[in-house]
Design an enzyme around this catalytic site. Structure first.
Site, PDB file in Angstrom:
ATOM      1  N   ILE A 101       0.810  -1.219   0.000  1.00  0.00           N
ATOM      2  CA  ILE A 101       0.000   0.000   0.000  1.00  0.00           C
ATOM      3  C   ILE A 101       0.842   1.267   0.000  1.00  0.00           C
ATOM      4  O   ILE A 101       0.323   2.358  -0.291  1.00  0.00           O
ATOM      5  CB  ILE A 101      -1.000   0.030   1.180  1.00  0.00           C
ATOM      6  CG1 ILE A 101      -0.276   0.062   2.531  1.00  0.00           C
ATOM      7  CG2 ILE A 101      -1.973  -1.138   1.094  1.00  0.00           C
ATOM      8  CD1 ILE A 101      -1.192   0.370   3.713  1.00  0.00           C
ATOM      9  N   TYR A 237       2.949   6.118  16.325  1.00  0.00           N
ATOM     10  CA  TYR A 237       1.838   5.202  16.047  1.00  0.00           C
ATOM     11  C   TYR A 237       0.502   5.829  16.458  1.00  0.00           C
ATOM     12  O   TYR A 237      -0.482   5.769  15.712  1.00  0.00           O
ATOM     13  CB  TYR A 237       2.064   3.887  16.787  1.00  0.00           C
ATOM     14  CG  TYR A 237       1.002   2.847  16.522  1.00  0.00           C
ATOM     15  CD1 TYR A 237       1.037   2.086  15.354  1.00  0.00           C
ATOM     16  CD2 TYR A 237      -0.027   2.622  17.428  1.00  0.00           C
ATOM     17  CE1 TYR A 237       0.064   1.122  15.103  1.00  0.00           C
ATOM     18  CE2 TYR A 237      -0.989   1.665  17.186  1.00  0.00           C
ATOM     19  CZ  TYR A 237      -0.955   0.918  16.021  1.00  0.00           C
ATOM     20  OH  TYR A 237      -1.921  -0.034  15.764  1.00  0.00           O
ATOM     21  N   LYS A 241      -2.695   6.749  13.886  1.00  0.00           N
ATOM     22  CA  LYS A 241      -4.056   6.234  14.047  1.00  0.00           C
ATOM     23  C   LYS A 241      -5.056   7.360  14.316  1.00  0.00           C
ATOM     24  O   LYS A 241      -6.223   7.278  13.923  1.00  0.00           O
ATOM     25  CB  LYS A 241      -4.090   5.194  15.168  1.00  0.00           C
ATOM     26  CG  LYS A 241      -3.313   3.918  14.839  1.00  0.00           C
ATOM     27  CD  LYS A 241      -3.806   3.267  13.547  1.00  0.00           C
ATOM     28  CE  LYS A 241      -3.147   1.938  13.272  1.00  0.00           C
ATOM     29  NZ  LYS A 241      -3.652   1.285  12.031  1.00  0.00           N
TER      30      LYS A 241
END
Length: 318
Positions: A101, A237, A241
């Site tokens: 991706i 992280y 998110k």
């Protein structure tokens, strides 16, 4: 009772609530969908990114067990083919295709293949992601890779696939596998800048999200991120998110204007702290349970919910 005792009691009560909820979900998972709830068939096509291991593998398996055709994708061709072979040996309808991706060309090749082979898809599970911290570590050495993979690449994949999503009365579905660490308004681990939190909560364009991510990455480069007011737990992280969650709300609002019969419902969810390679096998939730809410969201009968955040089959706050 002293403060320590109160804290212990609070933790014990929270643990009891979690265990009770896990038992409830385990029971719900044993209840089969009735014929009138099953809007899907073997012709329904679901795509799972990062499906060769961990939560992604289990999402693929569970969707296939429900009778869908699932395209398992993986950056690593060998790993993806091996994972697919395991599921095929279980009699499940799973097809493999390589997909990275982060690579625009890989996304384009995948979408062209899907269009030629199936004409389109019905479900996209954006599961692929990376994290380079475990336990109490909070290095930002790989921050650019984490932000690029978890947010920008996920966004690019979603944009590329939306034109391929097939029209239906039940609506197509996009599920973002996210994390509670990315909550905007949690009591802990949130962005200190109130104005930025408000902008991200009321997100009007992806430029706002991109700007916040770029600002963080610039501060990582000059070393000022520590005092920049960013989340202090798994910073890169958590922010990646948070960006995914904000993008979920934005896309849900944009797609809500599409006419009936062409609806696409977009939601995000937290699978929990799952015992996988990404958590260094330190998680407490087995992959089977971690995959449950993404699968539940993907198959939800009479879907009308969009732009929401879920964990353990319940809506939670952003």
């Amino acid at each position: 009772m002293d403060v320590t005792g109160k804290r212990m009691n609070k933790k014990e009560r929270a643990k009891e609530r979690r265990e009770k909820r896990h038992e409830e979900i385990s029971r719900l998972r044993t209840i089969p969908y009735s014929d009138h709830q099953r809007w899907w068939s073997a012709e329904t096509i679901a795509v799972v990114t990062g499906g060769n291991r961990g939560i992604g593998f289990e999402i693929t398996r569970q969707l296939a067990l429900h009778g869908l055709t699932v395209i398992l994708t993986s950056r690593d061709t060998v790993a993806g083919e091996e994972a697919t072979k395991i599921l095929l040996e279980q009699g499940l309808k799973v097809v493999f295709h390589q997909l990275d991706i982060v690579d625009h060309e890989s996304i384009n090749l995948f979408c062209a293949w899907v269009k030629t082979k199936y004409g389109g898809i019905d479900i996209l599970i954006n599961n692929a992601g990376v994290s380079h911290n475990t336990g109490s570590e909070n290095s930002v050495e790989c921050a650019e890779k984490v932000i690029n993979t978890n947010y920008y690449a996920t966004k690019n994949m979603t944009k590329a696939v939306i034109p391929l999503m097939r029209s239906s009365a039940e609506g197509a579905r996009v599920v973002m596998v996210s994390s509670r660490l990315g909550r905007l308004n949690g009591r802990r681990n949130r962005i200190a800048d109130v104005d930025l939190r408000r902008q991200l909560e009321e997100v009007e364009s992806e430029d706002i999200i991109d700007s916040a991510m770029n600002k963080f990455l610039e501060q990582v480069k000059d070393g000022s991120w520590v005092t920049g007011g960013w989340p202090q737990n798994n910073t890169d992280y958590s922010l990646s998110k948070l960006a995914v969650n904000a993008y979920t709300r934005l896309m849900a609002r944009i797609l809500s204007e599409w006419p009936e019969g062409q609806k696409i419902y977009v939601n995000c969810c937290c699978p929990g702290w799952v015992k996988t390679a990404m958590t260094g096998w330190a998680g407490i939730t087995p992959p089977e349970e971690g995959a449950d809410t993404p699968v539940w969201l993907a198959l939800l009968p009479g879907q009308s919910v969009s732009g929401k955040f879920f964990a353990e089959r319940r809506e939670i706050n952003f």
